[in-house]
Design a protein around this motif. Structure first.
Motif, PDB file in Angstrom:
ATOM      1  N   HIS A 178       0.878  -1.172   0.000  1.00  0.00           N
ATOM      2  CA  HIS A 178       0.000   0.000   0.000  1.00  0.00           C
ATOM      3  C   HIS A 178       0.911   1.216   0.000  1.00  0.00           C
TER       4      HIS A 178
ATOM      5  N   HIS B 293       1.165   3.908   2.133  1.00  0.00           N
ATOM      6  CA  HIS B 293       1.475   4.684   3.337  1.00  0.00           C
ATOM      7  C   HIS B 293       2.958   5.060   3.348  1.00  0.00           C
TER       8      HIS B 293
ATOM      9  N   HIS C 108       5.973   2.823   3.707  1.00  0.00           N
ATOM     10  CA  HIS C 108       6.042   1.720   2.734  1.00  0.00           C
ATOM     11  C   HIS C 108       6.526   2.225   1.372  1.00  0.00           C
TER      12      HIS C 108
ATOM     13  N   HIS D  70      -6.729  -2.589   6.124  1.00  0.00           N
ATOM     14  CA  HIS D  70      -5.883  -1.471   6.563  1.00  0.00           C
ATOM     15  C   HIS D  70      -6.014  -0.294   5.588  1.00  0.00           C
TER      16      HIS D  70
ATOM     17  N   ASP E 239       0.772  -4.136   6.204  1.00  0.00           N
ATOM     18  CA  ASP E 239       0.059  -3.746   7.422  1.00  0.00           C
ATOM     19  C   ASP E 239      -1.309  -4.434   7.508  1.00  0.00           C
TER      20      ASP E 239
END
Ligand SMILES: [Zn+2]
Length: 285
Positions: free
Chosen positions: A110, A112, A115, A191, A212
Motif C-alpha cells: 500500500h 502509506h 512503505h 488497513h 500492514d
C-alpha cells in the motif's frame, strides 16, 4: 529461496493504532486522541533473491520522514520516525551485495509513507502497485488520508497490478509477480481498501509478507482490527481469511512492523498450531 528482512529504521505509533479501540469514527480518532504510545516498532522491507531477479516488497521508511507536514494532526501528534540515511533500503541492500540494477521488481503493499518512503532507491526497477491504491493518494482527499505523493520521485510511474479472478488459497484475487508463480500478490483489503500482501512459495511452506494487514502476528490471530482501517468489517474479514490460510497451510506470517518478524523468517517458523490454540479458546471459555 533467500529472503532478507531489511529494517529501515523504527516508527512509533499509539497503542490504539495497533489495536483499535471501540468502533466507527471513535476507533479511527483514537490514534490521534489517545496519549498512550506503543514501543518503537521496526519498519521492515523484504528482499527476495529470486531466479527472475531480486524482488523487493515495500520500500520502507526514509530519513525525510523525520520531518512531516505539521498541518496534519496525525503527523503532528501520532507518529514519529527514527531513521538515518544509511538505514534506508538502498544502502542496506548494497551492504547485502544487492545493487540497484539487481532489483528487477518492487511490489508495494500500500502507499502509506513508511512503505513508499524508499522509492527513490529503485529508479531502474519495475514497480507494481494497486491502481486503486494509487488513485486514493491523489488530491486533498489523499492528503487528509495521510499519503505524501509529492515526495515520490519524479520518475515514479508504477505498473498497475494485473489482478486475476483466480483464487489463491482463501484469497479471491491474485496476481503473479514471478513468471513461475511462486511469488504472488493476494488482495488483503482492510488497513487500506486495496491493501495487498505477497506470498512466496518456498518448498514445504509459504511466507506471507503481509504489509500492514495487521501490525503484529498476535493481532491477526486475535482478530483485532487496527485503529486506522476505514471499514472494520472488511478488515475483520481479511484477518479471519488469513487465519484460515494459516490453518490450511504452513505459513510464516510477516507483517512489516512485527518485532518478531525477522526472527520468524530466520527460523521459518510457521503460524501452525498457534491458530488452532486460538481457535479452541472460545470453546474452552
Ligand atoms: Zn500502513
Amino acid at each position: 529461496m533467500r529472503i532478507h528482512a531489511v529494517e529501515t529504521g523504527r516508527v512509533r505509533i499509539k497503542k490504539a493504532q495497533i489495536e483499535g479501540r471501540g468502533h466507527g469514527t471513535w476507533r479511527q480518532l483514537q490514534p490521534i486522541l489517545s496519549a498512550e504510545w506503543a514501543d518503537w516498532l521496526p519498519v521492515y522491507t523484504w528482499a527476495i533473491e529470486h531466479p527472475d531477479g531480486v524482488i523487493v516488497v515495500d520500500t520502507g521508511a526514509a530519513a525525510h520522514l523525520k520531518s512531516l507536514p505539521r498541518w496534519h494532526p496525525y503527523f503532528q501528534f501520532s507518529v514519529r520516525f527514527d531513521i538515518e540515511p544509511e538505514q534506508e533500503v538502498g544502502p542496506q541492500l548494497r551492504g547485502l551485495g544487492i545493487g540497484v540494477r539487481d532489483v528487477k521488481t518492487v511490489v508495494l503493499t500500500h502507499m502509506h509513507i513508511d512503505h513508499d518512503g524508499g522509492l527513490a532507491h529503485f529508479p531502474h526497477s519495475r514497480i507494481l502497485a494497486s491502481s486503486e491504491e494509487i488513485a486514493r493518494t491523489a488530491g486533498i482527499g489523499g492528503a487528509i488520508l495521510g499519503y505524501l505523493p509529492k515526495r515520490w520521485p519524479k520518475w515514479f510511474a508504477p505498473e498497475p497490478l494485473a489482478w486475476q479472478p483466480t483464487a489463491y488459497g482463501v484469497f479471491a484475487r491474485s496476481a503473479r509477480i514471478s513468471a513461475a508463480g511462486d511469488v504472488i500478490a493476494v488482495a488483503t483489503p482492510g488497513h487500506t481498501p486495496n491493501h495487498l500482501s505477497v506470498v512466496v512459495r518456498d518448498g514445504d511452506h509459504e511466507i506471507m509478507l503481509a504489509g500492514d494487514a495487521s501490525y503484529l502476528e498476535s493481532t491477526m490471530l486475535g482478530g483485532t482490527v487496527d485503529g486506522v482501517s476505514p471499514d472494520e468489517a472488511v478488515a475483520a474479514a481479511t484477518l479471519a481469511r488469513i487465519r484460515e490460510f494459516c490453518v490450511q497451510r504452513a505459513i510464516v506470517y510477516l507483517p512489516a512492523h512485527d518485532p518478531d518478524a525477522a526472527q520468524r523468517l530466520r527460523e521459518r517458523r510457521t503460524v501452525g498450531s498457534q491458530v488452532l490454540v486460538r481457535e479452541r479458546e472460545p470453546v474452552a471459555g
